[in-house]
Write a protein that holds these residues in place. Structure first.
Motif, mmCIF file in Angstrom:
data_model
loop_
_atom_site.group_PDB
_atom_site.id
_atom_site.type_symbol
_atom_site.label_atom_id
_atom_site.label_comp_id
_atom_site.label_asym_id
_atom_site.label_seq_id
_atom_site.Cartn_x
_atom_site.Cartn_y
_atom_site.Cartn_z
ATOM 1 N N ALA A 129 -7.389 6.830 7.630
ATOM 2 C CA ALA A 129 -5.927 6.767 7.485
ATOM 3 C C ALA A 129 -5.442 5.318 7.549
ATOM 4 O O ALA A 129 -4.555 4.912 6.784
ATOM 5 N N VAL A 130 -6.043 4.524 8.432
ATOM 6 C CA VAL A 130 -5.670 3.106 8.531
ATOM 7 C C VAL A 130 -6.048 2.381 7.233
ATOM 8 O O VAL A 130 -5.247 1.619 6.671
ATOM 9 N N PHE A 131 -7.262 2.646 6.749
ATOM 10 C CA PHE A 131 -7.715 1.988 5.514
ATOM 11 C C PHE A 131 -6.818 2.398 4.341
ATOM 12 O O PHE A 131 -6.463 1.576 3.493
ATOM 13 N N GLN A 132 -6.481 3.687 4.291
ATOM 14 C CA GLN A 132 -5.663 4.169 3.175
ATOM 15 C C GLN A 132 -4.284 3.505 3.189
ATOM 16 O O GLN A 132 -3.742 3.148 2.143
ATOM 17 N N ALA A 133 -3.757 3.328 4.391
ATOM 18 C CA ALA A 133 -2.451 2.660 4.500
ATOM 19 C C ALA A 133 -2.543 1.224 3.982
ATOM 20 O O ALA A 133 -1.639 0.730 3.311
ATOM 21 N N MET A 134 -3.659 0.553 4.278
ATOM 22 C CA MET A 134 -3.849 -0.817 3.764
ATOM 23 C C MET A 134 -3.901 -0.812 2.242
ATOM 24 O O MET A 134 -3.314 -1.681 1.579
ATOM 25 N N ILE A 135 -4.622 0.152 1.684
ATOM 26 C CA ILE A 135 -4.745 0.229 0.215
ATOM 27 C C ILE A 135 -3.383 0.506 -0.405
ATOM 28 O O ILE A 135 -2.998 -0.129 -1.399
ATOM 29 N N ASP A 136 -2.637 1.423 0.192
ATOM 30 C CA ASP A 136 -1.313 1.753 -0.348
ATOM 31 C C ASP A 136 -0.403 0.526 -0.310
ATOM 32 O O ASP A 136 0.346 0.268 -1.250
ATOM 33 N N GLU A 137 -0.486 -0.231 0.776
ATOM 34 C CA GLU A 137 0.339 -1.448 0.877
ATOM 35 C C GLU A 137 -0.057 -2.477 -0.169
ATOM 36 O O GLU A 137 0.791 -3.133 -0.768
ATOM 37 N N GLN A 138 -1.366 -2.621 -0.354
ATOM 38 C CA GLN A 138 -1.843 -3.567 -1.376
ATOM 39 C C GLN A 138 -1.295 -3.188 -2.738
ATOM 40 O O GLN A 138 -0.843 -4.030 -3.504
ATOM 41 N N LYS A 139 -1.327 -1.869 -3.019
ATOM 42 C CA LYS A 139 -0.872 -1.404 -4.332
ATOM 43 C C LYS A 139 0.623 -1.625 -4.477
ATOM 44 O O LYS A 139 1.090 -2.073 -5.527
ATOM 45 N N ALA A 150 2.297 -3.861 -3.120
ATOM 46 C CA ALA A 150 2.546 -5.305 -3.261
ATOM 47 C C ALA A 150 2.034 -5.833 -4.599
ATOM 48 O O ALA A 150 2.128 -7.024 -4.887
ATOM 49 N N GLY A 151 1.443 -4.931 -5.389
ATOM 50 C CA GLY A 151 0.967 -5.350 -6.717
ATOM 51 C C GLY A 151 -0.332 -6.117 -6.692
ATOM 52 O O GLY A 151 -0.682 -6.791 -7.642
ATOM 53 N N VAL A 152 -1.087 -5.988 -5.586
ATOM 54 C CA VAL A 152 -2.368 -6.698 -5.484
ATOM 55 C C VAL A 152 -3.446 -5.877 -6.178
ATOM 56 O O VAL A 152 -3.594 -4.689 -5.911
ATOM 57 N N VAL A 153 -4.139 -6.496 -7.108
ATOM 58 C CA VAL A 153 -5.299 -5.851 -7.712
ATOM 59 C C VAL A 153 -6.531 -6.554 -7.169
ATOM 60 O O VAL A 153 -6.741 -7.722 -7.432
ATOM 61 N N GLY A 154 -7.292 -5.839 -6.355
ATOM 62 C CA GLY A 154 -8.432 -6.460 -5.678
ATOM 63 C C GLY A 154 -9.532 -6.829 -6.647
ATOM 64 O O GLY A 154 -10.008 -5.988 -7.394
ATOM 65 N N GLY A 155 -9.915 -8.094 -6.671
ATOM 66 C CA GLY A 155 -11.077 -8.498 -7.451
ATOM 67 C C GLY A 155 -12.332 -7.989 -6.773
ATOM 68 O O GLY A 155 -12.360 -7.792 -5.567
ATOM 69 N N ASP A 156 -13.341 -7.742 -7.548
ATOM 70 C CA ASP A 156 -14.553 -7.143 -7.014
ATOM 71 C C ASP A 156 -15.733 -7.917 -7.583
ATOM 72 O O ASP A 156 -15.673 -8.379 -8.717
ATOM 73 N N HIS A 157 -16.772 -8.056 -6.795
ATOM 74 C CA HIS A 157 -17.922 -8.809 -7.284
ATOM 75 C C HIS A 157 -18.560 -8.150 -8.497
ATOM 76 O O HIS A 157 -19.142 -8.797 -9.330
ATOM 77 N N PHE A 158 -18.491 -6.826 -8.567
ATOM 78 C CA PHE A 158 -19.302 -6.135 -9.561
ATOM 79 C C PHE A 158 -18.511 -5.220 -10.483
ATOM 80 O O PHE A 158 -18.999 -4.845 -11.524
#
Ligand SMILES: [Fe+2]
Length: 395
Positions: free
Chosen positions: A99-109, A111-119
């Protein structure tokens, strides 16, 4: 027939030609024998699974040391991967973290943050970089319940000894998310083939004992959701940090990997030299969440702290003048190597994402670019400050 390249016969440097699939096959085409691992419950897909026997064995200090010795042997000389079934017996602890992680993801979204990923393609997966401190600061109670888990401590100490340092990244692979190409992990696994070849062979043997990789399943992960693909025993192939870049090794991996279904609360830990990659999520609706743990040895640090940015600022005018006077490039490079930070990590991957490679620009690369492009001291100062800011973990 030429003898295969092994740790013992390895030359001082690996070359691309040292990688031969027949040698690799001789290493990986072996069967994990449960009888050699008395604390394991079973072998599944050539991988050791630990559960109730382990819990019975760790009750005493002597038993704990025996278990840890067995785990280290499994990671180094055995399959290179161990699964802990029911590592989190109370899955409510996992759900609370989810639930904590999901809240972080929702906030990132939001805020319009698209997480870059190594792969992966940006946006295909959800990522929370630097999730360890974010979690502790946001919900210390949930953090304490989660990281009080003894399996993490048991296996981290078994591989790295005391003083280990935990970092965590949340990875959610959404339905349709594509498999990763087989790779090894940090340190040498985060380099191009050319970069890896610049490190002598004994450092290829060192890299795997500097970190331990782990993943905690935050939901049930049947095979169709694409749990991590592994090639057991592949950590023992000496030139593997070079080989994983080569297509015939990728093809062999794709034809022979194992993929173990996990249940919520299970954890897998593996030698970072093991060939592996996240699987394709073929499910219709399972957003596969894992907490990826990277545990680092206490030893990867110097004895003294050094203000390298101050050194770069002081040296830049001197190096500029020497360059203008015709100094040899090697000499100038040596000064930069002796002063600037030459490694990209640790960094804040929210702010300092690897663009066009696996690692962001290092301070040494920045200092060298400044010299090549003949920057003013003010320009270098501003860039050093900005880079330091990108490395800071702030909330
Ligand atoms: Fe990986």
């Amino acid at each position: 027939m030429t003898a295969p390249v092994t740790a013992r016969t390895a030359p001082g440097w690996f070359t691309a030609d040292d990688c031969r699939l027949e040698d690799f096959r001789a290493v990986v085409e072996t069967t994990t024998d449960l009888a050699e691992y008395p604390c394991a419950d079973e072998v599944r897909g050539n991988v050791l699974v630990y559960g109730s026997r382990l819990r019975d064995s760790v009750a005493t200090p002597a038993g704990r040391r025996d278990v840890q010795a067995e785990l280290a042997r499994a990671l180094a000389d055995g399959p290179g991967i161990v699964v802990f079934a029911g590592a989190f017996p109370d899955t409510g602890v996992v759900d609370r973290a989810t639930a904590v992680f999901q809240a972080m993801i929702d906030e990132q979204k939001a805020a319009g943050v698209v997480g870059g990923d190594h792969f992966a393609t940006p946006g295909a997966n959800d990522r929370v970089w630097g999730a360890l401190d974010k979690f502790a600061v946001r919900d210390p109670e949930a953090f304490a319940a989660y990281y009080g888990n003894d399996v993490l401590a048991l296996v981290s100490e078994a591989w790295l000894g005391r003083g280990y340092q935990v970092t965590s990244q949340v990875n959610v692979v959404n339905p349709g998310g594509q498999a990763q190409v087989a790779h090894r992990d940090y340190h040498l696994g985060f380099m191009s083939e050319e970069q890896a070849l610049a490190y002598p062979a004994h450092v290829h043997r060192l890299s795997p004992v500097m970190t331990l990789q782990g993943a905690v399943a935050h939901c049930d992960m049947p095979v169709e959701t694409g749990p991590t693909m592994y090639l057991p025993h592949s950590q023992k192939y000496a030139p593997g940090y070079v080989a994983f870049h080569q297509p015939e090794f990728t093809a062999y991996f794709d034809a022979h990997f194992v993929q173990l279904p996990l249940r919520k609360g299970d954890a897998a830990f593996f030698n970072p030299a093991l060939f592996h990659g996240a699987g394709t999520n073929r499910s219709a609706d399972v957003r596969r969440m894992a907490n990826l743990l990277q545990v680092s040895s206490a030893f990867g640090r110097a004895m003294e702290t050094v203000d390298r940015a101050a050194m770069c600022r002081a040296l830049h005018p001197v190096l500029r003048a020497r360059k203008a006077a015709g100094a040899e490039e090697r000499t100038l490079r040596n000064v930069v190597a002796a002063s600037a930070e030459g490694y990209a990590f640790p960094t804040n991957l929210d702010r300092d994402q690897p663009i066009g490679g696996l690692a962001p620009e290092t301070q040494a690369e920045l200092a060298w670019r400044a010299l090549q492009e003949d920057w003013s001291p003010e320009a270098l100062d501003a860039e050093l400050t900005a880079q330091a800011e990108r490395h800071t973990s702030g909330h």
